[in-house]
Design a protein around this motif. Structure first.
Motif, PDB file in Angstrom:
ATOM      1  N   LEU A 180       0.835  -1.200   0.000  1.00 34.91           N
ATOM      2  CA  LEU A 180       0.000   0.000   0.000  1.00 34.91           C
ATOM      3  C   LEU A 180       0.871   1.252   0.000  1.00 34.91           C
ATOM      4  O   LEU A 180       1.756   1.416   0.834  1.00 34.91           O
ATOM      5  CB  LEU A 180      -0.920   0.009   1.220  1.00 34.91           C
ATOM      6  N   LYS A 181       0.602   2.141  -0.984  1.00 27.79           N
ATOM      7  CA  LYS A 181       1.279   3.422  -1.069  1.00 27.79           C
ATOM      8  C   LYS A 181       0.235   4.525  -1.127  1.00 27.79           C
ATOM      9  O   LYS A 181      -0.878   4.323  -1.622  1.00 27.79           O
ATOM     10  CB  LYS A 181       2.170   3.498  -2.314  1.00 27.79           C
ATOM     11  N   MET A 182       0.622   5.708  -0.641  1.00 28.46           N
ATOM     12  CA  MET A 182      -0.275   6.856  -0.636  1.00 28.46           C
ATOM     13  C   MET A 182       0.378   8.007  -1.402  1.00 28.46           C
ATOM     14  O   MET A 182       1.585   8.231  -1.272  1.00 28.46           O
ATOM     15  CB  MET A 182      -0.600   7.289   0.792  1.00 28.46           C
ATOM     16  N   LYS A 183      -0.424   8.722  -2.205  1.00 28.03           N
ATOM     17  CA  LYS A 183       0.112   9.807  -3.025  1.00 28.03           C
ATOM     18  C   LYS A 183      -0.770  11.053  -2.882  1.00 28.03           C
ATOM     19  O   LYS A 183      -1.707  11.269  -3.650  1.00 28.03           O
ATOM     20  CB  LYS A 183       0.204   9.386  -4.489  1.00 28.03           C
ATOM     21  N   PRO A 184      -0.488  11.939  -1.918  1.00 32.14           N
ATOM     22  CA  PRO A 184      -1.194  13.218  -1.856  1.00 32.14           C
ATOM     23  C   PRO A 184      -0.610  14.198  -2.869  1.00 32.14           C
ATOM     24  O   PRO A 184       0.589  14.155  -3.184  1.00 32.14           O
ATOM     25  CB  PRO A 184      -0.937  13.685  -0.419  1.00 32.14           C
ATOM     26  N   SER A 185      -1.454  15.092  -3.401  1.00 31.21           N
ATOM     27  CA  SER A 185      -0.995  16.067  -4.377  1.00 31.21           C
ATOM     28  C   SER A 185      -1.953  17.251  -4.422  1.00 31.21           C
ATOM     29  O   SER A 185      -3.056  17.207  -3.863  1.00 31.21           O
ATOM     30  CB  SER A 185      -0.874  15.436  -5.768  1.00 31.21           C
ATOM     31  N   PHE A 186      -1.518  18.319  -5.108  1.00 36.38           N
ATOM     32  CA  PHE A 186      -2.398  19.459  -5.330  1.00 36.38           C
ATOM     33  C   PHE A 186      -2.145  20.026  -6.722  1.00 36.38           C
ATOM     34  O   PHE A 186      -1.086  19.827  -7.321  1.00 36.38           O
ATOM     35  CB  PHE A 186      -2.186  20.551  -4.275  1.00 36.38           C
TER      36      PHE A 186
END
Length: 294
Positions: A180-186
């Motif tokens: 499991l990986k998480m990728k926050p961005s804007f």
């Protein structure tokens, strides 16, 4: 690559992406978008990114079709081949169309809709900077570089006068565990004439095969203008997104937008489907290229 030519060649294999979007389904004349993007990295050190982006937009009576050739020079930072700073340029042509024959009018002799459909073909350009390594990315770009100097007219009326649009984006990859990986961005979008649009996104990558994410889109008056009403600034929406890898070289995606403003009660939301394919990989790569998370 449609908003930042510096992205050309990032995934390094020869890639093709297709997209279709129906916005505010149920509204007559609602926006529709289709795009085709092809890009890859070339030269022995993969320092050159080349690409082609074709986009078709239609909103009400207005249509816009564009085709851009993209070039990016991808500088390697340090000894890490996966850390690059890219500078990109795009040059292309844009056709603007006013579809008068589709207008619903009370007076068939209205001079504003005389003469049938009108169109204008003009040049345009884009510039972008894109940085990435295995953990994060950041990009800044400007589009419609020639829009400030060209007024698109046909017949007796003005079809469109394009202004410049500015984009700023960044994201980071977090390893939560082996599967499991998480990728926050804007993503910030600004045209200096309307409210600033901001997308706040977060994705989870499950077992290297499924992306599951959500986005919140809002408008802010960052330019401190008094001309925007509170209703304009509150055109917020929530987006749910899913992308799956089919086999190793095909990915299929779907996104659904739900408007949080008053328009949400009158539409069936916005739907977007995408298809990505890896047509060819670098000879040094295995059957599946090094994962590109951005």
């Amino acid at each position: 690559m449609v908003i930042n030519p510096g992205y050309a060649g990032y995934k390094e294999g020869l890639n093709v992406s297709l997209l279709h979007r129906d916005q505010w389904t149920g509204f007559q004349g609602a926006p529709k978008t289709q795009s085709l993007v092809i890009d890859g990295a070339f030269s022995a050190d993969k320092n050159v990114g080349l690409g082609l982006a074709i986009v078709n937009d239609k909103v009400g009576l207005l249509g816009q079709t564009s085709a851009y050739l993209n070039y990016a020079y991808r500088l390697r930072i340090g000894n890490d081949d996966n850390t690059r700073l890219s500078f990109g340029l795009a040059a292309g042509i844009v056709q603007y169309t006013l579809n008068n024959t589709e207008a619903v009018i009370n007076d068939i002799n209205d001079p504003g809709f005389a003469g049938g459909d009108q169109s204008y073909l003009g040049p345009d350009g884009k510039f972008g900077i894109y940085f990435n390594n295995e953990k994060m990315y950041a990009g800044a770009s400007v589009t419609n570089l020639m829009g400030q100097t060209v007024t698109y007219t046909a017949g007796s009326g003005t079809i469109a006068k394009q202004g410049r649009h500015y984009f700023l984006t960044a994201g980071y990859l977090v390893n939560l565990n082996e599967s499991l990986k998480m990728k926050p961005s804007f993503l910030i979008k600004e045209d200096l004439k309307g409210p600033t649009s901001i997308d706040i996104n977060n994705f989870f990558l499950i077992n290297q095969s499924i992306w599951l994410g959500a986005s919140y889109r809002t408008g802010l008056n960052l330019m401190k203008s008094n001309q925007y009403s509170s209703s304009i600034l509150k055109q917020n929406s929530l987006v749910g997104m899913l992308e799956m890898y089919m086999a190793k070289k095909i990915r299929v995606g779907y996104a659904y937008d739900y408007s949080l403003s008053g328009i949400g009660s009158y539409t069936n939301g916005s739907h977007e489907i995408s298809l990505g394919m890896i047509l060819k990989t670098n000879k040094k790569m295995s059957a599946m290229p090094t994962p590109r998370y951005f």
